[in-house]
Design an enzyme around this catalytic site. Sequence first.
Site, PDB file in Angstrom:
ATOM      1  N   CYS A  91      90.518  39.224  -7.529  1.00 20.38           N
ATOM      2  CA  CYS A  91      90.089  37.824  -7.429  1.00 20.38           C
ATOM      3  C   CYS A  91      88.665  37.804  -6.885  1.00 20.38           C
ATOM      4  CB  CYS A  91      91.033  37.076  -6.494  1.00 20.38           C
ATOM      5  SG  CYS A  91      90.616  35.344  -6.286  1.00 20.38           S
ATOM      6  N   HIS A 133      97.273  32.901 -12.489  1.00 21.15           N
ATOM      7  CA  HIS A 133      96.462  33.142 -11.286  1.00 21.15           C
ATOM      8  C   HIS A 133      95.545  31.941 -11.015  1.00 21.15           C
ATOM      9  CE1 HIS A 133      93.840  36.075  -8.815  1.00 21.15           C
ATOM     10  NE2 HIS A 133      93.109  34.976  -8.898  1.00 21.15           N
ATOM     11  N   GLU A 134      94.886  31.435 -12.062  1.00 20.41           N
ATOM     12  CA  GLU A 134      93.915  30.349 -11.868  1.00 20.41           C
ATOM     13  C   GLU A 134      94.604  29.015 -11.591  1.00 20.41           C
ATOM     14  OE1 GLU A 134      91.044  31.315 -11.312  1.00 20.41           O
ATOM     15  OE2 GLU A 134      91.155  33.287 -12.255  1.00 20.41           O
ATOM     16  N   HIS A 137      95.380  28.803  -8.025  1.00 20.49           N
ATOM     17  CA  HIS A 137      94.225  28.439  -7.193  1.00 20.49           C
ATOM     18  C   HIS A 137      94.125  26.925  -7.024  1.00 20.49           C
ATOM     19  CE1 HIS A 137      91.930  31.975  -6.107  1.00 20.49           C
ATOM     20  NE2 HIS A 137      91.879  32.438  -7.347  1.00 20.49           N
TER      21      HIS A 137
END
Length: 168
Positions: A91, A133-134, A137
């Site tokens: 990341c 993953h994004e 966030h």
Amino acid sequence: MALLNVLQYPDKRLRLKAANVLVVDANIQKIVDDMFETMYAENGVGLAATQANIQQRIVVIDISEDKKSPLCVINPEIIACEGTQYEVEGCISFPGMFDKVERAEKVRLRALDRDGKSYEIDAEGLLSVCIQHEVDHLDGILFMDHLSRLKQDRMAKKIEKERARAME
Ligand code: NI
């Protein structure tokens, strides 16, 4: 275009939850363009607005080798998941940190593009990992949260040590 400052763990602003984009206007398109520029400059395959201290649900992704396949993801919704995979992730907010994370193998993504048009794609492999993953966030969730408590503590300590060294 302009490079954005990327927040580094343990910055608490990485934990903020982003709000939906109401209208994809020139303002939002400028953020998207700046995010792509920043992601490419950082050699990342994805970047979420949260990492640039912008609390709007915007993600940019490009997993291609030649960096010519930009995917603009606004107001993402993962509408289906299938299977599991266990791959190494990193990341931009965690320089030099990598570890294996369990994710869905395949996802179906619904989002808006840079013109505010709705689209759906099926993703697997790295693209699927990147999307998950994004999107995490945008909800203030970091890849380390998916690791065991022991590994989280180890990673946090390592980062603390490196930050201390950098300040010497
Ligand atoms: Ni990340």
